[in-house]
Scaffold this active site. Sequence first.
Site, PDB file in Angstrom:
ATOM      1  N   HIS A 124       0.824  -1.219   0.000  1.00 51.22           N
ATOM      2  CA  HIS A 124       0.000   0.000   0.000  1.00 51.22           C
ATOM      3  C   HIS A 124       0.852   1.261   0.000  1.00 51.22           C
ATOM      4  O   HIS A 124       1.928   1.300   0.599  1.00 51.22           O
ATOM      5  CB  HIS A 124      -0.995   0.006   1.159  1.00 51.22           C
ATOM      6  CG  HIS A 124      -0.409   0.180   2.524  1.00 51.22           C
ATOM      7  ND1 HIS A 124      -0.264   1.414   3.125  1.00 51.22           N
ATOM      8  CD2 HIS A 124       0.048  -0.719   3.426  1.00 51.22           C
ATOM      9  CE1 HIS A 124       0.243   1.252   4.337  1.00 51.22           C
ATOM     10  NE2 HIS A 124       0.448  -0.036   4.547  1.00 51.22           N
ATOM     11  N   ASP A 147       5.724   2.241   7.123  1.00 52.52           N
ATOM     12  CA  ASP A 147       4.354   1.789   6.810  1.00 52.52           C
ATOM     13  C   ASP A 147       3.706   2.774   5.835  1.00 52.52           C
ATOM     14  O   ASP A 147       3.040   3.694   6.256  1.00 52.52           O
ATOM     15  CB  ASP A 147       3.556   1.686   8.120  1.00 52.52           C
ATOM     16  CG  ASP A 147       2.170   1.096   7.929  1.00 52.52           C
ATOM     17  OD1 ASP A 147       1.875   0.581   6.850  1.00 52.52           O
ATOM     18  OD2 ASP A 147       1.375   1.169   8.882  1.00 52.52           O
ATOM     19  N   GLU A 153      -5.318   1.571   1.930  1.00 56.40           N
ATOM     20  CA  GLU A 153      -5.226   0.363   2.769  1.00 56.40           C
ATOM     21  C   GLU A 153      -5.546   0.670   4.213  1.00 56.40           C
ATOM     22  O   GLU A 153      -6.193  -0.111   4.924  1.00 56.40           O
ATOM     23  CB  GLU A 153      -3.795  -0.221   2.659  1.00 56.40           C
ATOM     24  CG  GLU A 153      -3.615  -1.561   3.379  1.00 56.40           C
ATOM     25  CD  GLU A 153      -3.082  -1.453   4.817  1.00 56.40           C
ATOM     26  OE1 GLU A 153      -2.976  -2.479   5.492  1.00 56.40           O
ATOM     27  OE2 GLU A 153      -2.797  -0.318   5.275  1.00 56.40           O
ATOM     28  N   GLU A 154      -5.058   1.827   4.679  1.00 59.25           N
ATOM     29  CA  GLU A 154      -5.123   2.153   6.112  1.00 59.25           C
ATOM     30  C   GLU A 154      -6.553   2.398   6.610  1.00 59.25           C
ATOM     31  O   GLU A 154      -6.764   2.568   7.805  1.00 59.25           O
ATOM     32  CB  GLU A 154      -4.263   3.399   6.398  1.00 59.25           C
ATOM     33  CG  GLU A 154      -2.786   3.242   6.072  1.00 59.25           C
ATOM     34  CD  GLU A 154      -2.026   2.409   7.091  1.00 59.25           C
ATOM     35  OE1 GLU A 154      -2.665   1.728   7.908  1.00 59.25           O
ATOM     36  OE2 GLU A 154      -0.787   2.449   7.055  1.00 59.25           O
ATOM     37  N   ASP A 192       4.524  -5.122   3.109  1.00 60.75           N
ATOM     38  CA  ASP A 192       4.009  -4.051   3.971  1.00 60.75           C
ATOM     39  C   ASP A 192       4.890  -3.999   5.216  1.00 60.75           C
ATOM     40  O   ASP A 192       4.801  -4.872   6.077  1.00 60.75           O
ATOM     41  CB  ASP A 192       2.546  -4.330   4.347  1.00 60.75           C
ATOM     42  CG  ASP A 192       1.923  -3.168   5.120  1.00 60.75           C
ATOM     43  OD1 ASP A 192       2.638  -2.190   5.404  1.00 60.75           O
ATOM     44  OD2 ASP A 192       0.721  -3.246   5.438  1.00 60.75           O
ATOM     45  N   HIS A 194       1.943   4.774  12.116  1.00 59.81           N
ATOM     46  CA  HIS A 194       0.707   5.565  12.297  1.00 59.81           C
ATOM     47  C   HIS A 194       0.944   6.798  13.183  1.00 59.81           C
ATOM     48  O   HIS A 194      -0.009   7.307  13.780  1.00 59.81           O
ATOM     49  CB  HIS A 194      -0.436   4.708  12.858  1.00 59.81           C
ATOM     50  CG  HIS A 194      -0.773   3.526  11.993  1.00 59.81           C
ATOM     51  ND1 HIS A 194      -1.729   2.612  12.322  1.00 59.81           N
ATOM     52  CD2 HIS A 194      -0.266   3.115  10.796  1.00 59.81           C
ATOM     53  CE1 HIS A 194      -1.805   1.678  11.389  1.00 59.81           C
ATOM     54  NE2 HIS A 194      -0.916   1.973  10.441  1.00 59.81           N
TER      55      HIS A 194
HETATM   56  N1  BES Z   1       1.219  -2.247   8.007  1.00 53.86           N
HETATM   57  C1  BES Z   1       0.024  -2.397   8.767  1.00 53.86           C
HETATM   58  C2  BES Z   1      -0.260  -3.836   9.136  1.00 53.86           C
HETATM   59  C3  BES Z   1       0.755  -4.507  10.005  1.00 53.86           C
HETATM   60  C4  BES Z   1       1.143  -3.936  11.193  1.00 53.86           C
HETATM   61  C5  BES Z   1       1.252  -5.717   9.612  1.00 53.86           C
HETATM   62  C6  BES Z   1       2.071  -4.580  11.982  1.00 53.86           C
HETATM   63  C7  BES Z   1       2.162  -6.378  10.419  1.00 53.86           C
HETATM   64  C8  BES Z   1       2.568  -5.798  11.602  1.00 53.86           C
HETATM   65  C9  BES Z   1      -1.181  -1.866   8.001  1.00 53.86           C
HETATM   66  O1  BES Z   1      -0.888  -0.722   7.273  1.00 53.86           O
HETATM   67  C10 BES Z   1      -2.249  -1.511   9.002  1.00 53.86           C
HETATM   68  O2  BES Z   1      -2.088  -0.555   9.697  1.00 53.86           O
HETATM   69  N2  BES Z   1      -3.323  -2.306   9.048  1.00 53.86           N
HETATM   70  C11 BES Z   1      -4.385  -2.047   9.976  1.00 53.86           C
HETATM   71  C12 BES Z   1      -5.611  -2.847   9.610  1.00 53.86           C
HETATM   72  C13 BES Z   1      -6.290  -2.394   8.329  1.00 53.86           C
HETATM   73  C14 BES Z   1      -7.373  -3.387   7.966  1.00 53.86           C
HETATM   74  C15 BES Z   1      -6.880  -1.003   8.486  1.00 53.86           C
HETATM   75  C16 BES Z   1      -3.980  -2.443  11.388  1.00 53.86           C
HETATM   76  O3  BES Z   1      -3.090  -3.282  11.538  1.00 53.86           O
HETATM   77  O4  BES Z   1      -4.557  -1.911  12.342  1.00 53.86           O
HETATM   78 ZN    ZN Z   2      -0.671   0.915   8.663  1.00 51.19          ZN
END
Ligand code: BES
Ligand code: ZN
Length: 405
Positions: A216, A231, A265-266, A293, A369
């Site tokens: 993403h 990220d 994605e976020e 990612d 984040h």
């Molecule tokens: N990069 C993260 C996901 C992640 C975090 C993978 C830590 C492995 C380890 C991704 O950008 C993210 O923030 N995903 C969200 C969920 C999404 C469905 C909104 C999350 O993890 O809260």
């Molecule tokens: Zn993220």
Amino acid sequence: MRLKRLLPALMLLSTTPALAEKSPASLKKDPELWVTLGTDTVESVRESFRSVGWEEPTQELVKGEATMFRVRESQLEKLATLMHEKFNRCAGFMTYETRDEAIASLTPAPALATQNLVTYTLDNAATATALMSSMTEANVRSTITLLAGYTTRYYTSTTGVNAVNALRSKWQGFIPAGRTDASVALFTHAAWAQPSVIFTIRGSTLPDEVVVVGGHLDSISSGSTAPGADDNASGIASFTEVIRVAMLRNYRPQRTVKFIGYAAEEVGLRGSKEIAAWHKNNGINVVGVLQLDMTNYKGSSVDAAIITDYTNAAQNTFLRNIITTRAGYTHTNSTCGYACSDHASWTNQGFAASIPHEATVSAGNRYIHTSSDTLTNSGGTANHALKFARIAASYVAELAKGTAQ
Ligand code: BES
Ligand code: ZN
């Protein structure tokens, strides 16, 4: 600290009329969406909406461990922050534009009829080595710096659109004059401004079989800036280096290869969900998907962690062999525990997806984040992300096969 920053916006929101009284014009600007998330998070979602003076979201359906809510698009950012901060990334959510789609998502898709069973073999060392040997840390770093230089890449922001256009131009610049089998295109999304971007190399002998490498390109933050250096500028930078050397070394894959930077994605895997659905709806035979990612923060002693949930076990075995035998790196297993990134969009549509991650999930980058997700806070170099560029290059060489010079 977060609450303080949110206060002005919240005061405004709490004085706006209830949703039902909004005019059709404002409803159009802030449409209704459906999200599915873990049932264990329901109380916290309610409580966080109440705490900012919003009406509690309507809980529409509970199916085992998943719950479906109706929310407004403007509420997604708050939901994402809650999931990250309160559940320490242990609960994601998926976003749907219609109620039917959300309900359908609670029943997993059966394996695709169009999907060929692919045979995983490791016999293309010459191509993998040619690609890997031309890669440099400085090139990977330059893409991280480019993307992290935008104030935010949030999916509705102007800078989030500008960043995609900059990436598209960078990719376009890699294509040598006269190469007609390589192209770059935007994939636009009807519901928000930020497009996804796709670099395609058409397969020489099996053009209808597609290998996808993606990550993403959007970012999100609880602070005033969202550099998203790890990220996920890092994942984009890792496979941007694969594209660069593929063009430099005149790589000609037998299968079609698509490199995809996903929008949005976020806020619930929205861009990848549309793209995976598009491939399924058009009967495209995607034989494998690799997601990158977060690739640049070395939080564990091993080089890579293979996420074993929402991924394909057979392709994960192939990926482990590639990491050890072709790229020469170490790995271990890890889990997210929820649909944590775009690979889950492909898995949900019945395609084989894998995600090698920078570290075990519990040892990953704590700055994501926030305004502190900078290159400096990932060690100041792109050495770790370079390993994932090499892993991705080997994956492409062995799954899409073909030659390089
Ligand atoms: N990069 C993260 C996901 C992640 C975090 C993978 C830590 C492995 C380890 C991704 O950008 C993210 O923030 N995903 C969200 C969920 C999404 C469905 C909104 C999350 O993890 O809260
Ligand atoms: Zn993220």
